[in-house]
Design an enzyme around this catalytic site. Structure first.
Site, short mmCIF file in Angstrom:
data_model
loop_
_atom_site.label_atom_id
_atom_site.label_comp_id
_atom_site.label_asym_id
_atom_site.label_seq_id
_atom_site.Cartn_x
_atom_site.Cartn_y
_atom_site.Cartn_z
N HIS A 1 -37.00 50.66 58.51
CA HIS A 1 -37.65 49.44 59.00
C HIS A 1 -37.29 48.28 58.08
CE1 HIS A 1 -40.45 51.70 56.45
NE2 HIS A 1 -40.88 50.54 55.99
N HIS B 1 -34.67 57.47 65.33
CA HIS B 1 -35.26 57.87 64.04
C HIS B 1 -34.17 58.04 62.99
CE1 HIS B 1 -38.23 59.64 61.30
NE2 HIS B 1 -37.23 60.41 60.92
N ASP C 1 -46.99 44.06 61.00
CA ASP C 1 -47.44 45.03 60.02
C ASP C 1 -48.97 45.10 60.04
OD1 ASP C 1 -46.00 46.28 57.19
OD2 ASP C 1 -48.18 46.16 57.29
P1 5GP Z 1 -42.77 50.76 53.51
O1 5GP Z 1 -43.76 50.81 52.38
O2 5GP Z 1 -42.50 52.15 54.05
O3 5GP Z 1 -41.54 49.98 53.21
O4 5GP Z 1 -43.49 49.94 54.65
C1 5GP Z 1 -44.32 50.53 55.60
C2 5GP Z 1 -45.13 49.42 56.21
O5 5GP Z 1 -45.69 49.93 57.42
C3 5GP Z 1 -46.30 48.97 55.34
O6 5GP Z 1 -46.17 47.56 55.09
C4 5GP Z 1 -47.54 49.31 56.16
O7 5GP Z 1 -48.56 48.35 56.05
C5 5GP Z 1 -46.99 49.42 57.57
N1 5GP Z 1 -47.68 50.38 58.42
C6 5GP Z 1 -48.03 51.65 58.09
N2 5GP Z 1 -48.63 52.25 59.13
C7 5GP Z 1 -48.65 51.34 60.14
C8 5GP Z 1 -49.15 51.40 61.48
O8 5GP Z 1 -49.68 52.39 61.96
N3 5GP Z 1 -48.99 50.27 62.24
C9 5GP Z 1 -48.38 49.15 61.75
N4 5GP Z 1 -48.31 48.11 62.57
N5 5GP Z 1 -47.91 49.06 60.49
C10 5GP Z 1 -48.03 50.16 59.70
ZN ZN Z 2 -39.45 58.12 63.38
#
Ligand code: 5GP
Ligand code: ZN
Length: 115
Positions: free
Chosen positions: A99, A45, A29
């Site tokens: 994810h 997706h 992350d």
């Molecule tokens: P959600 O809030 O959708 O459950 O989690 C999304 C996660 O993706 C967040 O913890 C955020 O830090 C991570 N994230 C968002 N954009 C990117 C990116 O471009 N690269 C990586 N490695 N992590 C990302």
């Molecule tokens: Zn996607």
């Protein structure tokens, strides 16, 4: 248009990949909420758990088995870890591509951690 995780899956955006096979990519992350914070992502997706279909049964099982294996590899299996799907904006889902969060590595003992 591809979502941000599709771009990562297709290597159009960089990431720190820790696991890859034909169906799944796992990467660190970018904004970790724990000392170890890995995202385990199906290459296909799927917007969220809400869109999950019966045919995805094996895929979802594989996500958990890879999470277990990553927990062993990073040794957070010894201290404890969390597995989490955020489903929908109200639960904090920011990226609309399924994810599984793997979080762990805390050292301060028994504490409640939310993401
Ligand atoms: P959600 O809030 O959708 O459950 O989690 C999304 C996660 O993706 C967040 O913890 C955020 O830090 C991570 N994230 C968002 N954009 C990117 C990116 O471009 N690269 C990586 N490695 N992590 C990302
Ligand atoms: Zn996607």
């Amino acid at each position: 248009m591809e979502c941000i995780f599709c771009k990562i899956v297709n290597k159009k955006l960089p990431s720190e990949i820790v696991y890859e096979d034909d169906e799944i990519l796992a990467f660190k992350d970018i904004n970790p909420k724990a000392p170890v914070h890995i995202l385990i992502v199906p290459k296909k997706h799927i917007r969220s758990m809400n869109e999950l279909k019966k045919e995805d049964k094996d895929l979802i099982g594989s996500l958990f088995l890879i999470a277990k294996s990553m927990a062993e590899k990073t040794e957070i299996n010894k201290t404890g870890y969390k597995l989490c799907f955020n489903v929908g904006k109200g639960a904090g889902q920011m990226v609309d591509h399924l994810h599984l969060h793997l979080l762990g590595g805390w050292t301060e003992g028994i504490t409640k951690h939310n993401i």
